[in-house]
Design a protein around this motif. Structure first.
Motif, PDB file in Angstrom:
ATOM      1  N   GLN A  38       1.000  -1.074   0.041  1.00 18.62           N
ATOM      2  CA  GLN A  38      -0.048   0.142   0.134  1.00 18.62           C
ATOM      3  C   GLN A  38       0.802   1.301  -0.057  1.00 18.62           C
ATOM      4  O   GLN A  38       1.798   1.352   0.754  1.00 18.62           O
ATOM      5  CB  GLN A  38      -1.081  -0.079   1.264  1.00 18.62           C
ATOM      6  CG  GLN A  38      -1.955   1.331   1.322  1.00 18.62           C
ATOM      7  CD  GLN A  38      -2.829   1.439   0.238  1.00 18.62           C
ATOM      8  OE1 GLN A  38      -2.364   1.938  -0.928  1.00 18.62           O
ATOM      9  NE2 GLN A  38      -4.003   0.811   0.236  1.00 18.62           N
ATOM     10  N   GLN A  39       0.441   2.267  -0.862  1.00 17.79           N
ATOM     11  CA  GLN A  39       1.523   3.392  -1.139  1.00 17.79           C
ATOM     12  C   GLN A  39       0.469   4.626  -0.320  1.00 17.79           C
ATOM     13  O   GLN A  39       1.172   5.935  -0.504  1.00 17.79           O
ATOM     14  CB  GLN A  39       1.813   3.871  -2.509  1.00 17.79           C
ATOM     15  CG  GLN A  39       2.684   2.538  -2.979  1.00 17.79           C
ATOM     16  CD  GLN A  39       2.966   2.813  -4.456  1.00 17.79           C
ATOM     17  OE1 GLN A  39       2.109   2.674  -5.405  1.00 17.79           O
ATOM     18  NE2 GLN A  39       4.124   3.168  -4.788  1.00 17.79           N
ATOM     19  N   ASP A  57      -1.932  -2.521  -7.044  1.00 20.70           N
ATOM     20  CA  ASP A  57      -0.666  -1.814  -6.755  1.00 20.70           C
ATOM     21  C   ASP A  57       0.300  -2.486  -7.809  1.00 20.70           C
ATOM     22  O   ASP A  57       0.845  -3.729  -8.044  1.00 20.70           O
ATOM     23  CB  ASP A  57      -0.367  -2.567  -5.179  1.00 20.70           C
ATOM     24  CG  ASP A  57       1.076  -1.858  -4.965  1.00 20.70           C
ATOM     25  OD1 ASP A  57       1.528  -1.120  -5.594  1.00 20.70           O
ATOM     26  OD2 ASP A  57       1.560  -2.264  -3.438  1.00 20.70           O
TER      27      ASP A  57
END
Length: 470
Positions: A38-39, A57
């Motif tokens: 997760q960014q 992602d």
């Protein structure tokens, strides 16, 4: 009318069946990506226009196109013009056509590009032994993987806004409801933001889709209006077929607004934070200076919102406000240009960008999450989103921090007779001075490398009002 992704990206029957078999694996990959890669940091509440989780992602996905990896290994589905098992080639494609304009009905098929990503096509002629183009170029170009792609949903904005103004105003209203905007003093500023950052590349968790490694060309085309799709295919043709790239940096031309997101465009970064202005200085392919005027408002009496004169700027003009330790910005008045390997944008391009602090498990500041939503009513059929990480490397006072490198380009390459040519001091050359606001790269291609092709007329022009070139 905006095309739907399912209408634009056609997948041959055999490939569709193979994809169906892969769906359980792909679904697991997506789940792992959201959980592990997760960014987008958790902002603690559900916002109307920031912090939405990624639907997919890119960091957990394999690359699409044929390319030589950093360790020298080949990443190809089939070499030397051979066709991968289970794939039926088209009667003609980018590497065998005599007129790509006439192939418009084929552009939506990944096989037209031999299932290569934009970056892979740009790279085919470069590298050891002349690259991967093969011994009978361009027909001997390799194939990428037709069963891989980054879903279009992962590229477009998850928010409902159709304009940057509506998006900015909604975020401002939301922030006011939270007691803001925060008006910082020198004592309350997030001083930890000051320092040196890096946009990490070639690391699994930090890539972003704008690098164009993980996406099929038709998926990129599905984001664009008709004119801008044609421009992408034109550039792709001259990367992969004629080997006549016209990258702005070769000729010391400007890099343009969108180059900031490319992995080679703006690598090292410095950020300085003051109560009235935040400055982001980036240096790699060029010098990128973003001055964020905190608390100011745009003038709205021209074709696009602006701060200064009614003249587009290469990197636009930016205003912003704080929500505690998060900075929310709006950029407008941008000069239309190109970002090679990606797509051109018009002078109607505007961005909403959110800089959110990233902290480790102990609460220590490690960098910023940079979320950008890009609006361009002329080039894009709907807004898109790019998320990247800016990892902090050092404070300005740290001994290992070198002074910023100012890039001062000295031209040694010239597009002579349609070919990039090195010119030594003292040599006299005949040189066509390009119209810098009329797509100079395309001027060269169309004059020297598209004779006999039937290019459809374009309706728009690069001008102060924001229309892009013909």
């Amino acid at each position: 009318m905006s095309p739907r992704a399912q209408d634009f990206v056609r997948i041959p029957g055999a490939l569709a069946r193979r994809l169906k078999d892969l769906l359980p694996t792909l679904a697991l990959t997506v789940m792992v990506g959201v959980a592990v890669g997760q960014q987008v940091p958790d902002i603690g509440f559900k916002s109307v226009g920031r912090g939405a989780p990624l639907s997919d992602d890119v960091t957990v996905r394999e690359q699409v196109g044929a390319i030589r990896l950093r360790d020298g290994a080949l990443f190809v589905a089939a070499q030397a013009g051979q066709v991968p098992p289970g794939v039926k080639p088209l009667p003609r494609d980018l590497f065998t056509t005599t007129d790509f304009y006439a192939d418009r009905e084929l552009w939506s098929d990944p096989r037209y590009f031999r299932c290569n990503s934009p970056l892979a096509i740009e790279s085919l002629w470069t590298g050891p032994d002349g690259g991967l183009i093969g011994k009978n170029p361009p027909a001997s170009a390799p194939w990428g993987y037709c069963d891989r792609d980054l879903p279009r949903k992962a590229l477009v904005s998850p928010y409902s806004f159709r304009t940057a103004q509506a998006h900015y105003e909604a975020l401002l209203t939301e922030t006011r409801g939270r007691g803001g905007p925060t008006v910082h003093t020198p004592a309350t500023l997030p001083q930890e933001w000051n320092g040196v950052y890096r946009q990490p590349r070639f690391t699994p968790r930090n890539d972003n889709w704008f690098a164009m490694r993980h996406v099929q060309v038709p998926t990129v085309l599905s984001l664009l209006t008709e004119t801008y799709r044609q421009r992408v295919v034109q550039e792709t043709y001259h990367h992969g077929h004629t080997n006549k790239p016209m990258w702005p940096a070769q000729f010391c031309w400007p890099e343009g607004f969108m180059r900031r997101w490319h992995e080679w465009g703006a690598y090292d970064r410095q950020m300085m934070v003051t109560p009235q202005m935040v400055q982001l200085y980036m240096s790699s392919a060029d010098n990128f200076v973003i001055n964020i005027h905190v608390g100011r408002s745009f003038r709205m009496d021209g074709p696009v919102p602006r701060l200064g004169e009614q003249v587009p700027r290469w990197y636009g003009e930016t205003i912003g406000f704080w929500d505690h330790d998060t900075l929310i910005t709006w950029t407008s008045n941008i000069q239309g240009w190109a970002s090679h390997t990606a797509f051109e944008h018009s002078s109607k391009m505007q961005s909403i960008e959110i800089y959110t602090p990233v902290r480790d498990a102990q609460g220590r500041f490690t960098g910023l999450s940079h979320e950008a939503i890009l609006y361009d009513s002329e080039a894009l059929v709907e807004p898109i989103r790019i998320i990247e990480r800016m990892d902090k490397r050092a404070d300005f006072i740290d001994a290992e921090v070198n002074p910023i490198v100012f890039v001062d380009c000295v031209q040694t390459l010239y597009p002579i007779k349609g070919t990039v040519t090195p010119v030594t001091p003292g040599r006299v050359i005949e040189f066509d001075v390009p119209d810098m606001y009329g797509r100079p790269w395309a001027q060269v291609w169309e004059k020297y490398w598209e004779q006999g092709m039937k290019k459809p007329a374009e309706k728009d022009l690069f001008d102060i009002g924001g229309e892009a070139g013909k």
